[in-house]
Design an enzyme around this catalytic site. Structure first.
Site, PDB file in Angstrom:
ATOM      1  N   LYS A  68     -20.546   9.926  60.011  1.00 59.90           N
ATOM      2  CA  LYS A  68     -21.192  10.790  59.168  1.00 59.90           C
ATOM      3  C   LYS A  68     -21.855  10.040  57.797  1.00 59.90           C
ATOM      4  O   LYS A  68     -21.244   9.697  57.161  1.00 59.90           O
ATOM      5  CB  LYS A  68     -20.141  11.625  58.926  1.00 59.90           C
ATOM      6  CG  LYS A  68     -20.593  13.163  58.252  1.00 59.90           C
ATOM      7  CD  LYS A  68     -21.333  13.108  57.047  1.00 59.90           C
ATOM      8  CE  LYS A  68     -20.472  12.606  55.743  1.00 59.90           C
ATOM      9  NZ  LYS A  68     -21.308  12.343  54.464  1.00 59.90           N
TER      10      LYS A  68
ATOM     11  N   ARG B 152     -27.071  -5.015  39.929  1.00 65.58           N
ATOM     12  CA  ARG B 152     -27.214  -4.789  41.343  1.00 65.58           C
ATOM     13  C   ARG B 152     -27.739  -3.279  41.867  1.00 65.58           C
ATOM     14  O   ARG B 152     -26.333  -2.525  41.509  1.00 65.58           O
ATOM     15  CB  ARG B 152     -26.315  -5.488  42.135  1.00 65.58           C
ATOM     16  CG  ARG B 152     -26.350  -5.523  43.713  1.00 65.58           C
ATOM     17  CD  ARG B 152     -25.247  -6.139  44.211  1.00 65.58           C
ATOM     18  NE  ARG B 152     -25.086  -6.082  45.713  1.00 65.58           N
ATOM     19  CZ  ARG B 152     -24.093  -6.064  46.312  1.00 65.58           C
ATOM     20  NH1 ARG B 152     -22.731  -6.239  45.950  1.00 65.58           N
ATOM     21  NH2 ARG B 152     -24.305  -6.161  47.841  1.00 65.58           N
TER      22      ARG B 152
ATOM     23  N   SER C 258     -15.452   8.127  47.091  1.00 66.81           N
ATOM     24  CA  SER C 258     -14.962   8.429  45.809  1.00 66.81           C
ATOM     25  C   SER C 258     -13.152   8.585  45.964  1.00 66.81           C
ATOM     26  O   SER C 258     -12.823   8.929  47.095  1.00 66.81           O
ATOM     27  CB  SER C 258     -15.211   9.645  44.892  1.00 66.81           C
ATOM     28  OG  SER C 258     -14.559  10.868  45.870  1.00 66.81           O
TER      29      SER C 258
ATOM     30  N   SER D  91     -18.922  -9.804  47.281  1.00 65.51           N
ATOM     31  CA  SER D  91     -19.190  -9.261  48.679  1.00 65.51           C
ATOM     32  C   SER D  91     -19.517 -10.562  49.564  1.00 65.51           C
ATOM     33  O   SER D  91     -20.535 -11.268  49.147  1.00 65.51           O
ATOM     34  CB  SER D  91     -20.213  -8.152  48.816  1.00 65.51           C
ATOM     35  OG  SER D  91     -19.664  -7.370  47.708  1.00 65.51           O
TER      36      SER D  91
ATOM     37  N   GLU E  86     -11.914   2.728  51.420  1.00 66.08           N
ATOM     38  CA  GLU E  86     -12.638   1.806  50.215  1.00 66.08           C
ATOM     39  C   GLU E  86     -13.129   2.887  49.322  1.00 66.08           C
ATOM     40  O   GLU E  86     -13.974   3.650  49.508  1.00 66.08           O
ATOM     41  CB  GLU E  86     -13.783   1.224  50.834  1.00 66.08           C
ATOM     42  CG  GLU E  86     -14.000  -0.025  49.971  1.00 66.08           C
ATOM     43  CD  GLU E  86     -15.070   0.471  49.057  1.00 66.08           C
ATOM     44  OE1 GLU E  86     -14.933   0.460  47.713  1.00 66.08           O
ATOM     45  OE2 GLU E  86     -16.325   0.240  49.474  1.00 66.08           O
ATOM     46  N   LEU E  87     -12.200   3.081  48.112  1.00 66.66           N
ATOM     47  CA  LEU E  87     -12.552   4.005  47.345  1.00 66.66           C
ATOM     48  C   LEU E  87     -13.196   3.670  45.802  1.00 66.66           C
ATOM     49  O   LEU E  87     -14.052   2.587  45.854  1.00 66.66           O
ATOM     50  CB  LEU E  87     -11.135   5.038  47.074  1.00 66.66           C
ATOM     51  CG  LEU E  87     -10.605   5.238  48.328  1.00 66.66           C
ATOM     52  CD1 LEU E  87      -8.991   5.822  47.872  1.00 66.66           C
ATOM     53  CD2 LEU E  87     -11.378   6.034  49.097  1.00 66.66           C
TER      54      LEU E  87
ATOM     55  N   CYS F 198     -19.738   0.341  43.921  1.00 66.42           N
ATOM     56  CA  CYS F 198     -18.415   0.331  43.550  1.00 66.42           C
ATOM     57  C   CYS F 198     -17.831  -1.006  42.978  1.00 66.42           C
ATOM     58  O   CYS F 198     -16.802  -1.048  42.150  1.00 66.42           O
ATOM     59  CB  CYS F 198     -17.442   0.576  44.808  1.00 66.42           C
ATOM     60  SG  CYS F 198     -17.773  -0.242  46.165  1.00 66.42           S
TER      61      CYS F 198
ATOM     62  N   GLU G  75     -15.733   5.573  36.041  1.00 71.16           N
ATOM     63  CA  GLU G  75     -16.607   4.669  36.994  1.00 71.16           C
ATOM     64  C   GLU G  75     -18.019   5.216  36.340  1.00 71.16           C
ATOM     65  O   GLU G  75     -18.383   6.407  36.458  1.00 71.16           O
ATOM     66  CB  GLU G  75     -16.334   4.623  38.370  1.00 71.16           C
ATOM     67  CG  GLU G  75     -17.195   3.813  39.181  1.00 71.16           C
ATOM     68  CD  GLU G  75     -16.913   3.774  40.679  1.00 71.16           C
ATOM     69  OE1 GLU G  75     -17.468   2.746  41.267  1.00 71.16           O
ATOM     70  OE2 GLU G  75     -16.353   4.806  40.977  1.00 71.16           O
TER      71      GLU G  75
END
Length: 471
Positions: A169, A273, A224, A434, A245-246, A279, A374
């Site tokens: 999704k 970036r 989120s 990353s 992964e929030l 995040c 955030e």
């Protein structure tokens, strides 16, 4: 534009889901808006494909992923143009994302043939123990709009390498990249029913359908913290294996002895970036009082020199994803200004629409919302610090703990701070954390589990143990 869509996407038809370019607001494609019935049909297909794909030798699964990596690399320019069309990402950022996303297919291919196991004599004797792994089953992958390629490959690569089949999704803002990646996987040799994409505006109904389906045994979600909490509550009903992964609120620390030129270069990457829509983006800057003026001048000048504009113009910063996102960022900045912060540097940006100017703020209260929330935009609030104790209290004074950045000339001090920092990833004297080869994820309410690295594959495997009589 049409030629790019024709080259990359499978044929589609339907209505209800318009995909727009955030730089112009123009609709670039219209897709069928997925329903719970479509979600159920996707699981039907994935469940049918699961036994054969799980039984496929690891080397053959790896070969499919390596071919997908090669196809992504060959079509990097077109894929980057597609990402820019639906996401608004600047050209350089889009190309960098394609390379990063493709690397998850390559890394997963390499790990597919290295699944760990064990064979030992039991401590009490008389038996042998075999520890092995098996794919967890049909995996539901729910991804955000900010990295529409990488967030899918980081999940789908290891899932497919482990022998799972997937239902995806994607964010309703960026479904085209997901469809393009599914087409690439099938072209690379993946059975068509092993990857199923369901674009929809009704994410809640589609994902709820999957969470209620006994055949879906894994949920991997990026988004989120608020939505993550709700999905964890749903997962509890069937005890679904979850990876989360929030949200993030990354501190960027500059010590008094830091190389300020290097810190500025790192800050530009960590903050801007993808226009700050990441995040892992540096969200709050803690700069030692002895160097705060000098750092602000260097960083501010680099920020003010950024160019803002649409993809194809050579601009370094693209639009935010929506006018709603712009309003949210602007509200945080206005709130800080109302509390005494001041804008020291700002880059010019087009007016109206989804544009927001890269901005540096000084004299920001440590508890201002632009620091504690955030931002997800190109705004850098700077807070001065003096003592290590006070710094650590601010760094860890949040419910989130995804990424952090530390710049210092004293590596021992930087490592001590990193060890005390409540974050899953810390960049020391660099503005990027990353990497497909290493575990990505956070602590506290920034998530559960890890993606990438060896941990990324294990997240889609179940451990199985056989106790064998040896008398």
């Amino acid at each position: 534009m049409t030629s790019i869509l024709d080259r990359l996407l499978p044929p589609w038809s339907g209505a209800g889901l318009d995909v727009a370019d955030p730089a112009t607001g123009h609709v670039i494609a219209t897709l069928a808006d997925g329903t719970p019935a479509d979600a159920a049909a996707a699981v039907d297909r994935a469940a049918r494909a699961l036994p054969a794909w799980a039984a496929t030798p690891a080397r053959a699964r790896a070969d499919v992923l390596l071919r997908a990596y090669a196809l992504m690399t060959d079509r990097a320019a077109d894929l980057a143009a597609l990402i820019s069309l639906e996401n608004g990402k600047a050209d350089a950022d889009a190309l960098a994302e394609v390379a990063y996303a493709a690397d998850f297919f390559r890394w997963a291919a390499e790990e597919a043939v290295r699944s760990d196991g064990d064979f030992t004599a039991t401590p009490a004797g008389g038996a042998r123990a075999i520890v092995t792994t098996r794919p967890v089953g049909v995996a539901a992958l729910v991804t955000p709009w900010n990295f529409p390629a990488a967030m899918i490959t980081r999940k789908a690569g290891p899932a497919l390498a482990a022998g799972c089949t997937v239902v995806v999704k994607p964010a309703s803002e960026t479904p085209l990249t997901a469809l393009a990646l599914a087409r690439i996987l099938v072209e690379a040799g993946l059975p068509a029913d092993a990857v199923n994409v369901v674009p929809t505006r009704d994410a809640g109904a589609v994902v709820t359908q999957w969470m209620r389906d006994d055949r879906v045994r894994k949920l991997s979600f990026t988004g989120s913290t608020g939505v993550g909490r709700r999905l964890l509550a749903q997962a509890a009903g069937r005890v679904v294996n979850t990876s989360m992964e929030l949200g993030g609120n990354a501190p960027f620390v500059v010590a008094a002895d830091a190389d300020l030129a290097a810190a500025t270069a790192g800050a530009m990457v960590a903050k801007f970036r993808n226009g700050g829509q990441a995040c892992t983006a540096a969200n709050r800057f803690y700069v030692h009082a002895d160097v705060v003026e000098e750092f602000t001048a260097l960083f501010g000048a680099a920020t003010a020199a950024l160019t803002v504009g649409p993809a194809g113009s050579g601009a370094q910063i693209g639009p935010l994803i929506s006018t709603r996102a712009v309003a949210g960022v602007d509200a945080l900045v206005r709130g800080a200004l109302d509390r005494g912060a001041r804008i020291t540097h700002r880059a010019p940006a087009p007016s109206g629409g989804c544009w927001y100017p890269p901005t540096v703020l000084r004299d920001v209260p440590a508890d201002a919302e632009v620091v504690t929330e955030e931002i997800f935009g190109p705004v850098a609030p700077i807070v001065a610090w003096r003592t290590d104790e006070g710094l650590l209290g601010m760094v860890n004074g949040t419910e989130l703990g995804l990424a952090a950045y530390v710049f210092s000339g004293d590596l021992r001090w930087a490592l001590k701070l990193a060890e005390a920092t409540e974050a899953g990833m810390v960049g020391i004297n660099r503005g990027v954390v990353s990497d497909a080869a290493y575990p990505f994820g956070g602590v506290k309410q920034s998530g559960i589990g890890r993606e990438g690295g060896r941990e990324g594959l294990r997240a889609f495997q179940e451990t199985q143990y056989f106790s064998v009589d040896w008398s």
